[in-house]
Scaffold this motif. Structure first.
Motif: not given
Lengths: 482, 177
Positions: A299, A309-310, A305, A385, A303
């Motif tokens: 991730r 996702t969170q 993200e 993270t 990139h």
């Protein structure tokens, strides 16, 4: 986001009770378009090979050579070069086998069980997790195949007619294991492949447009002429659902049968009924640990993200927490039953695990598997993270030690003190096991270089653009337009 | 366009557009037609009037075959071909034959499902008139297409073309056969 107050044609009761509006989790952040997803995922494959990839690949090949060296020496010399001897005749080989096969289980869990439960967050991680499953099964298979001793007779494991006219003993859980693991490997590959078909077609067309005939041909060969026809999608979706439906009992049965290898014996510490569920929970726990270990760096590097996702990380952390806690409960329950059964051998085994010569391994296991996941209760931890990544490493370490503790401590001290022993691995075993991380990494690096690491079609299907009602779906459900 | 064409293709930009257009093509009575989309769209099967897939029946047949294979393999090897008593246990029992039969049920179901899916879909088929369309690449990326085949009894170049245009289709084009 899809929920709104359009109550036309719905029971009046809904106005009175005011059902809670459950916001749908956003699975692809920043409202990315279909073509953004295609570009992002294909771009990883089409771009120039990054320098870090070559470095990682070189290191991975070097590490993998340890397995090759260990196995070559083993085959050339004999299994005596491994450190196990009476009374510990199952040692690192089976520890490593169970460790790797357990890691594979999260991939199937994500692709199958979460598919059946309609957990759409799985789409970002399922491709990589399924790849992880297959590569973990490859690493796992090395150990039982080589521990048979004369590797050239490994085919005796399968019911193939041979000149002895004798057949396998199907009463033995070890034979069940042969079928369980080979079915698991095969079905995992099939499941992975069927998911890849539409994405391979995308790559076929893109490489053709870019004028790369060879790669277009190769991707096209495996894409089977996929053309996105909805008549095909209809059968495809059904086939995918069925594969998910059969993989779910498969993944549960595989680790159940692995646990039968132990539970069906009479050895104190192995002969327990809690083993099947306990092994399955442990497998999912370690598998999610490995998924986090692999996906978080990916991730960051690529990139991704917006795709991981969170929310995805939160979900994975929570499953790790849940299964880690189940594993902790199983440890406690084993102790309780050892005492409650009033069986002196059983009682001794567990006291010996915690305070005997292998106490160091036992406490590493407890701290990694029971204490580590408890950090995931905290949102702050899940949002950090790098810390999640560090914790995931602890999970991997802890689960290796769990198998070591179960297998080695039980064998080292069983009934008669006169036949007790202490096992330490030989350098050949250490080499062989260390190298499997290289084997795994080589395969995984090749995967991220040549195949789409996320299922593009499935990602597109969970975006708002794929909603045929344009986001004004069925208001009765309040959360899902599907 | 001297050669008979395969049919007409029309482009649609969004999922709701293709969904409504598909429902109208279905209502217009066409049978030999298709929608090309980059991902499965929920509800589109109904909009196209597709019946439930027959893949599950093939899977079931595969599963039953697998289970019977497991049971008969273990019975034949252990209780018929070479009788060998191990640990005083029976030569055959469905109890100890179950785990292997269970795994083979799953294995055969998986193969039947995938092979069945390919057969029902008529794949592999690497050359298809639709794949010759120069914009088809977008159909696996971010566009949607409706293809109405010329062999459909209701197909009529002018009328069908007008229908597709009325539904909001753009770039309507004849496909080479």
């Amino acid at each position: 986001m899809a929920a709104h107050a359009d109550t036309a044609g719905h029971p009046a009761i809904l106005d009175e009770v005011k059902p809670a509006v459950l916001p749908r989790a956003i699975l692809v952040a920043n409202n990315r378009s279909f073509s953004w997803i295609t570009e992002k995922i294909c771009g990883i494959i089409e771009g120039k090979t990054p320098v870090w990839w070559w470095w990682c690949f070189a290191v991975a090949c070097f590490v993998a050579s340890f397995t090759v060296a260990g196995l070559t020496y083993l085959v050339a010399t004999g299994v005596g070069v491994w450190g196990h001897a009476n009374p510990v005749n199952w040692a690192w080989d089976i520890v490593n086998f169970v460790f790797w096969i357990g890691i594979g289980h999260a991939g199937t869990l994500i692709s199958a069980i979460l598919c059946l439960l309609r957990q759409k967050w799985r789409t970002s991680i399922n491709r990589a997790a399924e790849a992880m499953t297959i590569f973990a099964v490859v690493c796992a298979a090395i150990f039982p195949v080589f521990h048979v001793g004369r590797i050239w007779y490994a085919w005796f494991l399968f019911p193939i007619p041979n000149s002895n006219y004798i057949w396998q003993n199907f009463r033995s859980p070890l034979e069940w294991d042969v079928f369980a693991v080979s079915t698991y490997g095969t079905v995992s590959v099939l499941f992975w492949y069927i998911g890849l078909i539409p994405d391979l077609a995308v790559l076929r067309d893109r490489f053709e447009a870019a004028g790369n005939k060879l790669r277009s041909f190769l991707y096209g060969l495996f894409a089977m002429g996929w053309r996105g026809s909805n008549r095909h999608w209809s059968n495809y979706e059904m086939a995918y659902l069925i594969l998910a439906g059969i993989s779910t009992p498969l993944v549960l049965s595989v680790h159940t049968i692995v646990s039968f290898d132990f539970a069906v014996s009479l050895l104190p510490g192995w002969h327990t009924t809690i083993f099947p569920p306990y092994f399955v929970a442990g497998a999912i726990f370690s598998g999610f640990g490995m998924v986090l270990t692999l996906m978080l760096p990916l991730r960051a590097v690529y990139h991704l993200e917006d795709l991981i996702t969170q929310y995805h990380i939160d979900c994975m952390c929570k499953i790790t927490l849940a299964t880690g806690t189940i594993v902790g409960y199983a440890y406690a329950m084993e102790f309780f039953i050892a005492w409650y059964s009033a069986n002196p051998y059983e009682g001794f085994t567990f006291i010996n695990r915690a305070f005997g010569p292998y106490a160091w391994a036992y406490w590493i296991m407890i701290s990694c598997n029971v204490i580590t996941p408890q950090f995931f209760w905290f949102k702050k931890v899940r949002n950090c993270t790098w810390f999640v990544w560090v914790l995931s490493i602890f999970v991997n370490v802890g689960m290796w030690f769990e198998r070591f503790v179960i297998i080695v401590t039980s064998l080292a001290r069983d009934f008669l003190p006169s036949s007790w022993g202490y096992y330490s691995p030989s350098i050949v075993e250490i080499f062989t096991f260390f190298g499997t991380f290289g084997v795994f990494s080589v395969l995984f690096l090749l995967f991220i270089r040549f195949l789409p690491i996320m299922p593009m079609a499935e990602l597109k299907a969970v975006t708002p653009q794929a909603d045929v009602h344009g986001g004004h779906g069925d208001p009765a459900s309040g959360q899902e337009t599907h | 366009m001297a050669a008979p064409s395969y049919g007409l293709i029309a482009t649609f930009d969004t999922a709701p557009e293709i969904y409504h257009a598909a429902a109208q093509v279905r209502d217009a009575g066409y049978k030999n037609w298709d929608v090309i989309s980059p991902c499965p769209l929920h509800g589109l099967d109904a909009a196209m009037g597709l019946k439930r897939s027959i893949v599950p029946r093939i899977s079931l047949a595969g599963g039953i075959t697998g289970f019977c294979t497991g049971m008969s393999l273990i019975w034949w090897t252990g209780a018929y071909d070479y009788k060998l008593t191990v640990g005083g246990k029976p030569l055959f029992s469905p109890m100890f034959a179950f785990p292997v039969s269970y795994e083979l049920t799953i294995l055969f179901t998986a193969f039947a499902t995938i092979i069945g899916m390919f057969i029902v879909n008529g794949l592999p088929r690497h050359h298809h008139p639709v794949l010759k369309y120069d914009q088809i690449k977008r159909g696996l990326d971010d566009r949607f297409f409706i293809v109405i085949e010329a062999r459909d009894p209701r197909f009529n170049l002018a009328n069908t073309s007008a229908l597709l245009a009325k539904l909001g289709g753009t770039g309507i084009k004849e496909l080479e056969a």
